[in-house]
Scaffold this motif. Structure first.
Motif, PDB file in Angstrom:
ATOM      1  N   TYR A 193      61.182  50.783  83.393  1.00 42.42           N
ATOM      2  CA  TYR A 193      60.134  51.411  82.592  1.00 42.42           C
ATOM      3  C   TYR A 193      58.769  50.932  83.079  1.00 42.42           C
ATOM      4  N   TYR A 194      58.093  51.778  83.867  1.00 39.02           N
ATOM      5  CA  TYR A 194      56.787  51.455  84.445  1.00 39.02           C
ATOM      6  C   TYR A 194      56.848  50.181  85.285  1.00 39.02           C
ATOM      7  N   SER A 195      58.000  49.913  85.874  1.00 40.30           N
ATOM      8  CA  SER A 195      58.156  48.697  86.668  1.00 40.30           C
ATOM      9  C   SER A 195      58.083  48.951  88.162  1.00 40.30           C
ATOM     10  N   ILE A 196      57.999  50.226  88.580  1.00 38.76           N
ATOM     11  CA  ILE A 196      57.811  50.506  90.006  1.00 38.76           C
ATOM     12  C   ILE A 196      56.412  51.046  90.292  1.00 38.76           C
ATOM     13  N   ILE A 197      55.534  51.038  89.281  1.00 40.01           N
ATOM     14  CA  ILE A 197      54.236  51.707  89.433  1.00 40.01           C
ATOM     15  C   ILE A 197      53.317  51.015  90.430  1.00 40.01           C
ATOM     16  N   HIS A 198      53.511  49.720  90.650  1.00 37.74           N
ATOM     17  CA  HIS A 198      52.645  48.993  91.582  1.00 37.74           C
ATOM     18  C   HIS A 198      53.229  48.936  93.000  1.00 37.74           C
ATOM     19  N   ALA A 199      54.448  49.437  93.171  1.00 38.39           N
ATOM     20  CA  ALA A 199      55.074  49.399  94.494  1.00 38.39           C
ATOM     21  C   ALA A 199      54.475  50.485  95.380  1.00 38.39           C
ATOM     22  N   PRO A 200      54.058  50.157  96.601  1.00 34.07           N
ATOM     23  CA  PRO A 200      53.609  51.206  97.525  1.00 34.07           C
ATOM     24  C   PRO A 200      54.690  52.268  97.687  1.00 34.07           C
ATOM     25  N   PRO A 201      54.303  53.528  97.821  1.00 31.30           N
ATOM     26  CA  PRO A 201      55.298  54.613  97.869  1.00 31.30           C
ATOM     27  C   PRO A 201      56.405  54.401  98.892  1.00 31.30           C
ATOM     28  N   GLU A 202      56.081  53.789 100.041  1.00 33.39           N
ATOM     29  CA  GLU A 202      57.102  53.607 101.064  1.00 33.39           C
ATOM     30  C   GLU A 202      58.153  52.571 100.661  1.00 33.39           C
ATOM     31  N   HIS A 203      57.862  51.751  99.630  1.00 28.95           N
ATOM     32  CA  HIS A 203      58.826  50.746  99.184  1.00 28.95           C
ATOM     33  C   HIS A 203      59.750  51.259  98.087  1.00 28.95           C
ATOM     34  N   VAL A 204      59.376  52.335  97.429  1.00 33.48           N
ATOM     35  CA  VAL A 204      60.131  52.803  96.266  1.00 33.48           C
ATOM     36  C   VAL A 204      61.581  53.168  96.605  1.00 33.48           C
ATOM     37  N   PRO A 205      61.875  53.837  97.732  1.00 31.09           N
ATOM     38  CA  PRO A 205      63.283  54.134  98.021  1.00 31.09           C
ATOM     39  C   PRO A 205      64.180  52.897  98.045  1.00 31.09           C
ATOM     40  N   ALA A 206      63.662  51.756  98.473  1.00 35.28           N
ATOM     41  CA  ALA A 206      64.474  50.534  98.485  1.00 35.28           C
ATOM     42  C   ALA A 206      64.815  50.086  97.065  1.00 35.28           C
ATOM     43  N   PHE A 207      63.874  50.255  96.129  1.00 29.46           N
ATOM     44  CA  PHE A 207      64.162  49.923  94.734  1.00 29.46           C
ATOM     45  C   PHE A 207      65.236  50.851  94.180  1.00 29.46           C
ATOM     46  N   LEU A 208      65.106  52.142  94.452  1.00 32.69           N
ATOM     47  CA  LEU A 208      66.086  53.092  93.939  1.00 32.69           C
ATOM     48  C   LEU A 208      67.464  52.834  94.533  1.00 32.69           C
ATOM     49  N   ALA A 209      67.520  52.451  95.802  1.00 36.79           N
ATOM     50  CA  ALA A 209      68.800  52.119  96.439  1.00 36.79           C
ATOM     51  C   ALA A 209      69.438  50.904  95.769  1.00 36.79           C
ATOM     52  N   GLU A 210      68.612  49.934  95.394  1.00 35.51           N
ATOM     53  CA  GLU A 210      69.142  48.744  94.717  1.00 35.51           C
ATOM     54  C   GLU A 210      69.651  49.094  93.325  1.00 35.51           C
ATOM     55  N   PHE A 211      68.927  49.966  92.609  1.00 37.33           N
ATOM     56  CA  PHE A 211      69.402  50.404  91.299  1.00 37.33           C
ATOM     57  C   PHE A 211      70.774  51.085  91.445  1.00 37.33           C
ATOM     58  N   HIS A 212      70.914  51.911  92.466  1.00 35.64           N
ATOM     59  CA  HIS A 212      72.178  52.611  92.707  1.00 35.64           C
ATOM     60  C   HIS A 212      73.285  51.604  93.033  1.00 35.64           C
ATOM     61  N   ARG A 213      72.969  50.589  93.806  1.00 32.64           N
ATOM     62  CA  ARG A 213      73.976  49.594  94.205  1.00 32.64           C
ATOM     63  C   ARG A 213      74.556  48.880  93.000  1.00 32.64           C
ATOM     64  N   VAL A 214      73.697  48.470  92.063  1.00 29.04           N
ATOM     65  CA  VAL A 214      74.170  47.620  90.967  1.00 29.04           C
ATOM     66  C   VAL A 214      74.831  48.424  89.847  1.00 29.04           C
ATOM     67  N   LEU A 215      74.607  49.743  89.803  1.00 27.74           N
ATOM     68  CA  LEU A 215      75.204  50.556  88.752  1.00 27.74           C
ATOM     69  C   LEU A 215      76.666  50.867  89.055  1.00 27.74           C
ATOM     70  N   ALA A 216      77.478  50.850  88.015  1.00 21.75           N
ATOM     71  CA  ALA A 216      78.851  51.326  88.136  1.00 21.75           C
ATOM     72  C   ALA A 216      78.838  52.846  88.260  1.00 21.75           C
ATOM     73  N   PRO A 217      79.820  53.429  88.939  1.00 16.64           N
ATOM     74  CA  PRO A 217      79.941  54.890  88.913  1.00 16.64           C
ATOM     75  C   PRO A 217      80.005  55.393  87.475  1.00 16.64           C
ATOM     76  N   GLY A 218      79.160  56.356  87.149  1.00 11.35           N
ATOM     77  CA  GLY A 218      79.028  56.820  85.775  1.00 11.35           C
ATOM     78  C   GLY A 218      77.946  56.101  84.996  1.00 11.35           C
ATOM     79  N   GLY A 219      77.293  55.101  85.615  1.00 13.63           N
ATOM     80  CA  GLY A 219      76.212  54.368  84.972  1.00 13.63           C
ATOM     81  C   GLY A 219      74.909  55.154  84.985  1.00 13.63           C
ATOM     82  N   HIS A 220      74.026  54.821  84.051  1.00 17.60           N
ATOM     83  CA  HIS A 220      72.813  55.601  83.826  1.00 17.60           C
ATOM     84  C   HIS A 220      71.543  54.822  84.176  1.00 17.60           C
ATOM     85  N   LEU A 221      70.543  55.565  84.630  1.00 19.39           N
ATOM     86  CA  LEU A 221      69.232  55.016  84.972  1.00 19.39           C
ATOM     87  C   LEU A 221      68.169  55.761  84.188  1.00 19.39           C
ATOM     88  N   LEU A 222      67.251  55.008  83.556  1.00 16.37           N
ATOM     89  CA  LEU A 222      66.078  55.602  82.919  1.00 16.37           C
ATOM     90  C   LEU A 222      64.841  55.033  83.598  1.00 16.37           C
TER      91      LEU A 222
END
Length: 202
Positions: A102-131
């Motif tokens: 929640y507003y925790s990626i707003i300070h990340a330069p745009p080129e860094h954001v895909p790495a954050f999203l990849a990490e969110f995907h890694r730690v989630l179980a299949p069927g897990g949710h992201l807001l």
């Protein structure tokens, strides 16, 4: 700034009905899936970690700032908070039922954001949710734009562009909300709800 922000944000959710609605939907989806705890990533003073817990979700918080984590632990001693970075979480693959950013990626330069999203995907179980919550501009052709945030340089995103990055990271979209700015806000606010599809690897 941490103490000032904690006091400022303490009761903000009370006057944010759209935000509460999105948290309620997210919490219901996570509870129904029953896949594990929720990581509140970039949790700050822990107010949303506590809100999720009040909705019946097993939630813990992670923040890069040791001072924020100290405040969160002091304010919510019944919950777990850890110092950590959102792009290198000390969490096993596929172990979380939900991620709140929640507003925790707003300070990340745009080129860094895909790495954050990849990490969110890694730690989630299949069927897990992201807001995901962020500052937005919903006009045609808008992609990303920096602006002068009180803490440091921040970025606004097109919700469609961010949704595209989520899909590239392996997520499927469930819902999106863009609301107009409140009296004390300058920009539109966006909330994207996505899922790591069942059958997806860690």
């Amino acid at each position: 700034m941490a103490e000032v922000y904690a006091e400022y944000a303490r009761a903000l959710l009370d006057v944010m009905p759209f935000d509460r609605a999105m948290f309620g939907v997210f919490a219901e989806l996570v509870r129904d899936a029953g896949l594990g705890a929720v990581g509140d990533l970039g949790c700050g003073p822990g107010r949303l970690t506590a809100h999720l817990a009040s909705l019946g979700v097993d939630a813990f918080g992670v923040d890069l700032s040791p001072v924020m984590i100290e405040i969160a632990r002091r304010t919510h001693p019944e919950l777990r908070f850890e110092v950590g970075s959102m792009d290198a979480l000390d969490v096993p693959d596929g172990s979380l039922g939900g991620v709140l950013a929640y507003y925790s990626i707003i300070h990340a330069p745009p080129e860094h954001v895909p790495a954050f999203l990849a990490e969110f995907h890694r730690v989630l179980a299949p069927g897990g949710h992201l807001l995901l919550g962020f500052f937005a501009e919903d006009r045609s052709g808008f992609v990303v734009e920096p602006f002068d945030h009180k803490v440091s340089l921040a970025y606004r995103w097109s919700p469609d562009h961010m949704a595209g990055l989520l899909r590239q990271a392996g997520f499927a979209m469930n819902a999106s909300l863009v609301r107009e700015p409140a009296a004390n806000e300058r920009f539109q606010q966006a909330y994207l709800l996505a899922v790591k599809p069942a059958g997806t690897g860690g």
